[in-house]
Scaffold this active site. Structure first.
Site, PDB file in Angstrom:
ATOM      1  N   LYS A 226     -16.463 -41.959  19.918  1.00 15.77           N
ATOM      2  CA  LYS A 226     -17.844 -41.470  19.882  1.00 15.77           C
ATOM      3  C   LYS A 226     -18.609 -42.044  21.066  1.00 15.77           C
ATOM      4  O   LYS A 226     -18.136 -42.903  21.780  1.00 15.77           O
ATOM      5  CB  LYS A 226     -18.565 -41.882  18.593  1.00 15.77           C
ATOM      6  CG  LYS A 226     -17.905 -41.415  17.313  1.00 15.77           C
ATOM      7  CD  LYS A 226     -17.956 -39.932  17.136  1.00 15.77           C
ATOM      8  CE  LYS A 226     -17.225 -39.560  15.848  1.00 15.77           C
ATOM      9  NZ  LYS A 226     -16.703 -38.246  15.845  1.00 15.77           N
TER      10      LYS A 226
ATOM     11  N   SER B 201     -14.962 -33.500  17.976  1.00 13.12           N
ATOM     12  CA  SER B 201     -16.323 -34.043  17.946  1.00 13.12           C
ATOM     13  C   SER B 201     -16.824 -34.501  19.310  1.00 13.12           C
ATOM     14  O   SER B 201     -18.018 -34.684  19.479  1.00 13.12           O
ATOM     15  CB  SER B 201     -16.417 -35.199  16.953  1.00 13.12           C
ATOM     16  OG  SER B 201     -15.685 -36.309  17.404  1.00 13.12           O
TER      17      SER B 201
END
Length: 183
Positions: free
Chosen positions: A87, A46
């Protein structure tokens, strides 16, 4: 005074002094890394292209004791299921985040960056404006099409106390050893 220096043992003293210095430096480095940092493995892709699956990064746990996360910081946060994820901070406390037309909007204005981080193909729950509380952050993965992040209800807005620290250095794989920059 030089009369008492034994030339036969002078080289031995130099080697011992050098070895002691190396051991002290290594011990100090180990203490700093393990006292103020943490090693976190990256799971999934991700955060590509910045970080890949199975990269291991060092996280600065003290940086947010002084101040809060800033936009575009790459952070580690703990999910409700106690897994740690990596993230990027997009929305800050008090802001309104919305994704429409493939772009991220912060307080009604397109997120202005030149590396493509403002583009998103799937809006998720951010297709309507999301108002962040005073201790909440909106996080997205860099690989927007393959990221489970704040756009989805199982992650949602991330509270400040969930943020573990800021990613600052990749230690594995050794061929990609490097500092990690926010932008």
């Amino acid at each position: 005074m030089e009369f008492y220096v034994n030339e036969d043992t002078a080289w031995l003293r130099r080697i011992v002094r050098w070895a002691v210095n190396v051991v002290v430096v290594l011990a100090l480095a180990w203490f700093l890394v393990y006292a103020f940092c943490a090693q976190v493995p990256v799971s999934g892709n991700s955060m590509q292209p910045v970080l890949s699956a199975d990269d291991v990064v060092l996280v600065n746990r003290l940086v947010y004791d002084v101040g809060g996360p800033e936009r575009f910081d790459i952070v580690v946060f703990e999910r409700e299921d106690h897994k740690k994820n990596v993230k990027r901070v997009i929305g800050l406390p008090g802001e309104t985040v919305q994704i429409k037309g493939g772009f991220v909007f912060i307080n009604g204005e397109v997120l202005g960056v030149d590396n493509g981080l403002e583009q998103v193909s799937l809006a998720g729950r951010a297709d309507t404006p999301i108002q962040l509380e005073e201790d909440e952050y909106f996080l997205l993965g860099d690989n927007r099409d393959s990221s489970e992040d704040s756009r989805f209800s199982n992650i949602g807005n991330v509270k400040r106390e969930q943020i573990y620290g800021k990613v600052w250095f990749r230690i594995l794989p050794l061929l990609k050893l490097d500092f990690i920059h926010s932008k």
